[in-house]
Scaffold this active site. Structure first.
Site, PDB file in Angstrom:
ATOM      1  CG  HIS A   1      -1.749   1.216   1.390  1.00  0.00           C
ATOM      2  ND1 HIS A   1      -3.080   1.267   1.046  1.00  0.00           N
ATOM      3  CD2 HIS A   1      -1.447   2.467   1.836  1.00  0.00           C
ATOM      4  CE1 HIS A   1      -3.555   2.480   1.270  1.00  0.00           C
ATOM      5  NE2 HIS A   1      -2.578   3.225   1.766  1.00  0.00           N
ATOM      6  CD  GLU A   2       1.558   3.658   3.695  1.00  0.00           C
ATOM      7  OE1 GLU A   2       1.782   4.732   3.104  1.00  0.00           O
ATOM      8  OE2 GLU A   2       0.484   3.444   4.307  1.00  0.00           O
TER       9      GLU A   2
ATOM     10  CG  HIS B   1       0.394   6.432  -0.583  1.00  0.00           C
ATOM     11  ND1 HIS B   1      -0.680   7.125  -1.089  1.00  0.00           N
ATOM     12  CD2 HIS B   1      -0.069   5.755   0.506  1.00  0.00           C
ATOM     13  CE1 HIS B   1      -1.755   6.860  -0.327  1.00  0.00           C
ATOM     14  NE2 HIS B   1      -1.406   6.030   0.632  1.00  0.00           N
TER      15      HIS B   1
HETATM   16 ZN   LIG Z   1      -2.636   5.288   2.169  1.00  0.00          ZN
END
Ligand SMILES: [Zn+2]
Length: 688
Positions: free
Chosen positions: A474-475, A478
């Site tokens: 997830h990170e 980003h």
């Molecule tokens: Zn996030």
């Protein structure tokens, strides 16, 4: 500020990585003060330029302004989150109001706004390229939204509202912290703790000792309605006590937040009206992908309907377990209550999937998941390669830095991974931009990912849970959004997009953590190197759809409460005594009330929406972003999956674009149509 202050000049390091080895706490204050003064002077020059306004001498000049302030703020806020100390907390409280005032002084500067307004009026004649035109429109919108067009007395009123809200939201946060601490449940008989592990019981005893309650046990509360120990505790009355302690936080008593909520929602409604909007939600959503409260409401209602269907089915499974257990013990049964859900659903999960967390962790060693999972996917989709560097100064010995190269070998960005928990690190996981990409300023991206993985003993491997594996992906989603940014202007760069779009790239990237071919690539036993057995791998992936009726419903309930609070007029704001009734009525009106599944947050401890402005009428954003992410996942799967062609297409249409176009338009251009909620429902295993 002394000339050898590390922020005085651009960093001499590659990619302008902040010179962490030269930064001391004593450097921040002077650099902040000098940085604000320098930007004020730059903005004054722009606002009072004798030349008529042009795109270059006004908008581009604003984009170039504030470099010193940007250098010090970025380093300060990143380090304060990841590696802070008491002195930095002091500097933060001291600087926060000064920075807010600095920002207001620019946004409410009438001479500056006259120039922006005049350029905006001529925007069709200025022959700007599309990105420059978007930049001008964004500046104009931001100034309007900050109140630039108000009369002097209305500006005065706006400042007053902002100040009132800032102190009310601070009070709200402090009440929640106090009530959460005070709400901890004290246990006098150890027999009640049956179901907890020896370590957990030990921790409960030390927690009691720390509060001067020697010989007792303390279960501390966490912020959500549901408490983590509820899935283990066998004693039903203790479960109920913990649940009641959780939901009664800040609802009356010495840390009451109901009277604060009543004031906050009224002031937000008044402020929205002053700025020319029907309500606070209309004001907030105008600037987001959803655009209108109705769009967010419709989405929530639709997902909630599907989630409730599943939740009712899950409840039926649980009730059957409760009844079977009661019959076997020759006693009467009981009706499922919110404090029973986690305990029985954990029994159902174990029976259904037949594995436990300890069994899978040896297959998820941190470095292997990073290299053979996260970086592997980035290589297959986008052609990226990663080279760890050991020659650059960092702020902490555990932090790793990689130089990232494009498929053609050209250098793209720096990526920092700060994965371990520390006492001086904020909880949770997040991504930071240390340097935001911008062609105007000649910057390539420097981004960081932070997690809070417990650090193992020296020499021991770092073995992750499946949730931590998912967070790692997830990170990194980003991070890719920041690193792929390929735009001219800093304001439009990378992750500088609305909340209901910013989680889209990260939630999309999460998907690879459960893609069978990818899991097979990284899930290997850390000692033997043997792959995870196929049957276990399938169970781990299948278990991700478990209990999604409950989890989705508790989320949509909270989001619907948030929307209801922010769609009222000032006259509709309830009195403090009516706050809980307002919440109930909102859920009933949406057909969303279902007693066994309480909202993830009740209003009196709903920090996202009442401890600050940024997620007010914005809690829906996580789900909105996830719809875009699941649509994208479905699109990728139907076009051949993990391929360079798919990765490059996504990069070109979305990941490199920042906010150079409105995010809803970017999505449409990628997807070829409006968002569709079906792939999200499928991903979560909900009826669709
Ligand atoms: Zn996030």
């Amino acid at each position: 500020m002394s000339p050898d202050n590390p922020f005085a000049q651009p960093s001499p390091l590659p990619y302008q990585l902040p010179p962490f080895d030269r930064i001391h706490d004593s450097d921040y204050r002077p650099a902040f003060i000098a940085g604000m003064a320098a930007q004020r002077a730059e903005v004054d020059t722009i606002a009072h330029d004798p030349q008529p306004p042009s795109f270059g001498n006004t908008i581009v000049a604003l984009e170039r302004s504030g470099r010193l302030l940007d250098r010090v703020s970025t380093a300060f806020f990143v380090l304060n989150q990841s590696n802070g100390d008491d002195e930095m907390l002091k500097i933060e409280s001291e600087m926060a109001p000064k920075l807010a005032e600095h920002q207001d002084a620019i946004s409410l500067d009438p001479a500056l706004f006259v120039r922006i307004e005049s350029l905006y009026r001529q925007r069709t004649q200025l022959t700007l390229d599309p990105e420059s035109r978007q930049l001008l429109e964004r500046y104009h919108a931001q100034f309007l939204r900050a109140g630039a067009r108000l009369s002097d007395s209305d500006k005065q009123q706006l400042r007053k509202f902002n100040q009132q809200l800032s102190s009310l939201t601070t009070q709200f946060r402090q009440n929640v912290l106090k009530a959460t601490r005070d709400g901890a449940v004290v246990i006098e008989e150890p027999a009640l703790l049956k179901g907890l592990s020896a370590e957990q019981i030990g921790a409960a005893a030390s927690a009691a000792k720390a509060r001067g309650l020697d010989g007792k046990w303390v279960i501390a509360l966490q912020n959500t309605t549901t408490q983590p120990v509820l899935d283990q505790l066998q004693d039903r009355s203790l479960r109920q006590r913990i649940y009641q302690a959780s939901i009664s936080r800040c609802n009356g008593g010495s840390n009451d937040n109901t009277h604060i909520i009543a004031q906050i929602v009224k002031i937000r409604a008044e402020r929205a009206r002053l700025l020319g909007y029907a309500n606070h939600a209309a004001y907030t959503l105008e600037d987001e992908t959803a655009a209108t409260p109705k769009a967010a409401d419709d989405m929530l209602r639709q997902v909630n309907g599907a989630a409730l269907q599943s939740a009712r089915q899950e409840a039926a499974d649980i009730q059957r377990d409760i009844d079977t257990e009661a019959a076997a013990a020759h006693r009467g049964g009981f009706k499922l209550q919110p404090w029973d859900w986690q305990y029985y659903s954990e029994q159902v999960r174990k029976a259904k999937y037949d594995f436990d967390v300890a069994q899978v962790r040896p297959y998820f060693e941190l470095n292997r998941v990073l290299q053979d999972g996260v970086f592997y996917v980035a290589h297959e989709l986008y052609g990226l390669t990663f080279k760890e560097r050991h020659d650059l100064p960092l702020y902490q010995a555990d932090v790793r830095v990689f130089e990232v190269f494009d498929a053609d070998g050209s250098p793209l960005a720096l990526f920092l991974g700060d994965y371990y928990a520390r006492d001086n690190k904020q909880g949770g996981a997040w991504m930071n931009n240390l340097v935001a990409q911008s062609k105007l300023l000649g910057f390539q991206a420097v981004v960081a990912n932070n997690l809070n993985i417990p650090k193992p003993a020296a020499g021991a491997p770092t073995l992750l849970t499946f949730d931590e594996v998912t967070t790692l992906f997830h990170e990194f989603g980003h991070a890719l959004h920041g690193m792929f940014s390929n735009v001219e202007y800093p304001l439009l760069s990378g992750t500088n997009v609305p909340p209901d779009f910013v989680e889209y790239p990260s939630q999309f990237n999460e998907m690879w953590a459960r893609e069978p071919s990818v899991v097979a690539h990284f899930a290997r036993d850390y000692q033997s190197g043997k792959p995870m057995p196929q049957a276990l791998l399938e169970q781990v992936i299948a278990a991700q759809k478990f209990d999604q009726g409950y989890l989705t419903t508790e989320y949509t309930d909270a989001a619907q409460i948030d929307m209801a609070w922010h769609e009222i007029t000032p006259a509709q704001a309830p009195a403090a005594g009516e706050v809980m009734a307002f919440e109930d009525a909102a859920l009933k009106r949406d057909g969303a009330d279902y007693a066994p599944v309480p909202p993830r947050y009740h209003s009196p401890y709903f920090l996202h929406i009442f401890a600050g402005d940024s997620y007010a009428a914005g809690y829906y954003a996580y789900l909105w972003s996830e719809i875009l992410a699941r649509d994208t996942g479905a699109w990728i799967h139907s076009h051949g999956g993990l391929t360079r062609a798919n990765g490059d297409y996504l990069r070109t249409k979305i990941l490199s674009r920042g906010r150079t176009m409105e995010p809803g338009v970017l999505f449409q251009q990628f997807y070829g149509g409006p968002p569709d909620i079906k792939p999200l429902l499928e991903y979560r295993g909900l009826p669709n």
